[in-house]
Design a protein around this motif. Structure first.
Motif, short mmCIF file in Angstrom:
data_model
loop_
_atom_site.label_atom_id
_atom_site.label_comp_id
_atom_site.label_asym_id
_atom_site.label_seq_id
_atom_site.Cartn_x
_atom_site.Cartn_y
_atom_site.Cartn_z
N PRO A 191 -18.42 0.33 20.89
CA PRO A 191 -18.06 1.65 20.35
C PRO A 191 -17.79 1.67 18.85
N ASP A 192 -17.19 0.59 18.33
CA ASP A 192 -16.85 0.62 16.90
C ASP A 192 -18.08 0.48 16.00
N GLN A 193 -19.25 0.18 16.59
CA GLN A 193 -20.47 0.07 15.79
C GLN A 193 -21.43 1.25 15.98
N GLU A 194 -21.05 2.20 16.84
CA GLU A 194 -21.98 3.28 17.21
C GLU A 194 -22.43 4.11 16.01
N LYS A 195 -21.48 4.57 15.20
CA LYS A 195 -21.85 5.44 14.08
C LYS A 195 -22.76 4.71 13.11
N MET A 196 -22.40 3.47 12.77
CA MET A 196 -23.20 2.69 11.82
C MET A 196 -24.61 2.49 12.35
N GLN A 197 -24.74 2.15 13.64
CA GLN A 197 -26.07 1.88 14.18
C GLN A 197 -26.90 3.16 14.32
N CYS A 198 -26.23 4.29 14.64
CA CYS A 198 -26.98 5.55 14.70
C CYS A 198 -27.58 5.89 13.34
N TRP A 199 -26.79 5.72 12.29
CA TRP A 199 -27.31 5.99 10.95
C TRP A 199 -28.39 4.98 10.57
N SER A 200 -28.27 3.75 11.09
CA SER A 200 -29.31 2.76 10.82
C SER A 200 -30.63 3.18 11.47
N VAL A 201 -30.54 3.68 12.70
CA VAL A 201 -31.75 4.15 13.39
C VAL A 201 -32.34 5.34 12.65
N TYR A 202 -31.48 6.24 12.20
CA TYR A 202 -31.96 7.40 11.43
C TYR A 202 -32.70 6.92 10.18
N SER A 203 -32.15 5.90 9.53
CA SER A 203 -32.79 5.36 8.33
C SER A 203 -34.16 4.78 8.65
N VAL A 204 -34.27 4.09 9.79
CA VAL A 204 -35.55 3.51 10.20
C VAL A 204 -36.58 4.62 10.42
N ILE A 224 -18.95 14.79 13.04
CA ILE A 224 -18.11 15.79 13.71
C ILE A 224 -18.70 16.04 15.10
N PRO A 225 -18.21 15.33 16.14
CA PRO A 225 -18.76 15.51 17.49
C PRO A 225 -18.56 16.94 17.99
N LYS A 226 -19.41 17.34 18.94
CA LYS A 226 -19.24 18.64 19.59
C LYS A 226 -17.92 18.65 20.36
N SER A 227 -17.44 19.85 20.69
CA SER A 227 -16.16 19.99 21.37
C SER A 227 -16.16 19.33 22.75
N ASN A 228 -17.35 19.18 23.36
CA ASN A 228 -17.42 18.54 24.68
C ASN A 228 -17.59 17.03 24.60
N GLY A 229 -17.50 16.47 23.36
CA GLY A 229 -17.60 15.02 23.19
C GLY A 229 -18.97 14.49 22.85
N TYR A 230 -19.96 15.38 22.82
CA TYR A 230 -21.34 14.96 22.53
C TYR A 230 -21.45 14.43 21.10
N GLU A 231 -22.05 13.24 20.96
CA GLU A 231 -22.24 12.62 19.65
C GLU A 231 -23.71 12.22 19.49
N SER A 232 -24.35 12.74 18.45
CA SER A 232 -25.74 12.43 18.24
C SER A 232 -26.19 12.89 16.87
N LEU A 233 -27.28 12.33 16.41
CA LEU A 233 -27.98 12.83 15.21
C LEU A 233 -29.28 13.45 15.65
N HIS A 234 -29.56 14.65 15.17
CA HIS A 234 -30.84 15.31 15.45
C HIS A 234 -31.58 15.52 14.14
N THR A 235 -32.85 15.26 14.13
CA THR A 235 -33.66 15.59 12.96
C THR A 235 -35.08 15.89 13.39
N THR A 236 -35.78 16.69 12.60
CA THR A 236 -37.20 16.95 12.80
C THR A 236 -37.95 16.27 11.67
N VAL A 237 -38.99 15.53 12.02
CA VAL A 237 -39.75 14.80 11.00
C VAL A 237 -41.22 15.17 11.05
N VAL A 238 -41.88 14.95 9.93
CA VAL A 238 -43.31 15.20 9.82
C VAL A 238 -44.02 13.86 9.85
#
Length: 316
Positions: free
Chosen positions: A271-284, A302-316
């Protein structure tokens, strides 16, 4: 008889011996009590109870008391088993779940947006036990899967209710697969020509889409593997309803809906590495493909009120 046998085989493999015995007792009660009732297609009415109980156990993952209550829902609703009998045979917990289900069944949805909002609030207020509303979602999903056999007027009414009431409740509960299936099935009956058109277009482009997804994820997976990041990768095509809604909103044909599919990369790390690794995946991902900054959604910081944590992006 295959339906009964398959159901009991699944229950035997998924529950303890005592739980299996109690569920089998509830099944026998339902079969006996509802034996004089038929569905619109002429099959025994108890098939609805059994198929709904299978959804409750297998697709939603609820336990013994929920399965028992699902099997006895119509028995109790029709007054063919008293609350005292339910308590005696299956305990007060099942009786409480059934009381909540019966309260919801007594509410008649009205076909207006304001009344739809009131109906959703009323259902939630009756569901002091969260299992009640989950069973109700399963009940409606089974109805929608069987809707072909209903008379046309009832089909349209059920489809409208499902689209405007139940699918939105499923979304709030995080039942995203059930939400999408409800929306697609509703559209199938409310807008059959447009539904059929999108289904045909998706089928025609399926092979090319799968090949494109495979080539899209290949360099991303190679880099993630090299970085030692543990993950699961899932791809999905946008639902028929989502495509239809975008076509209407943007007033474009099917061919101009470009985000037909989504890729989900689920991180497996402490759990303590989740944010760092999510941003690493986003960078990849953005190393290989150009992101649209207007489509970025950061639910990591800033997680959603129901606890959902994720990064969303649209790429070309």
């Amino acid at each position: 008889m295959n339906l009964y046998r398959d159901f009991l085989t699944y229950i035997r493999s998924s529950f303890s011996g005592p739980s299996f015995d109690e569920i089998r007792l509830a099944l026998r009660t339902a079969v006996r009590s509802l034996s004089d009732l038929k569905r619109y297609d002429g099959t025994p009415f108890v098939f609805h109870s059994i198929l709904t109980a299978r959804i409750v156990a297998e697709e939603i993952g609820l336990g013994r008391n929920s399965v028992v209550s699902t099997l006895l829902h119509d028995v109790a609703r029709l007054g063919r088993m008293t609350p005292d009998e339910i308590v005696r045979q299956h305990g007060s917990e099942c009786a409480g779940i059934l009381r909540g289900l019966n309260q919801i069944s007594a509410v008649d949805p009205k076909t207006s947006t304001l009344q739809a909002d009131n109906f959703r609030e009323l259902i939630v207020s009756y569901s002091t036990d969260p299992r009640v509303i989950l069973i109700k979602m399963a009940d409606r999903l089974e109805v929608m899967r069987s809707l072909e056999s209903f008379p046309e007027l009832k089909r349209n009414k059920k489809a409208w209710e499902t689209l405007n009431l139940y699918s939105q409740l499923a979304h709030k509960l995080g039942l995203y697969g059930i939400k999408s299936e409800m929306e697609d099935l509703s559209l199938k009956y409310l807008e059959p020509k447009e539904y059929g058109h999108i289904v045909r277009k998706l089928s025609e482009s399926d092979a090319a889409r799968q090949a494109f997804i495979a080539s899209f994820v290949r360099p991303v997976e190679e880099r993630l593997h090299a970085l030692g990041i543990r993950y699961k990768l899932k791809s999905r095509t946008k639902s028929v309803y989502s495509i239809w809604r975008k076509m209407r909103k943007q007033r474009v044909p099917f061919e101009e809906v470009y985000d037909l599919f989504a890729i989900r990369i689920i991180i497996d790390c402490p759990p303590d590495q989740e944010k760092m690794q999510c941003w690493s995946v986003y960078s990849v991902v953005t190393d290989f493909y150009t992101p649209n900054p207007d489509r970025m959604r950061d639910w990591i910081s800033i997680p959603k009120s129901n606890g959902y944590e994720s990064l969303h992006t649209t790429v070309v």
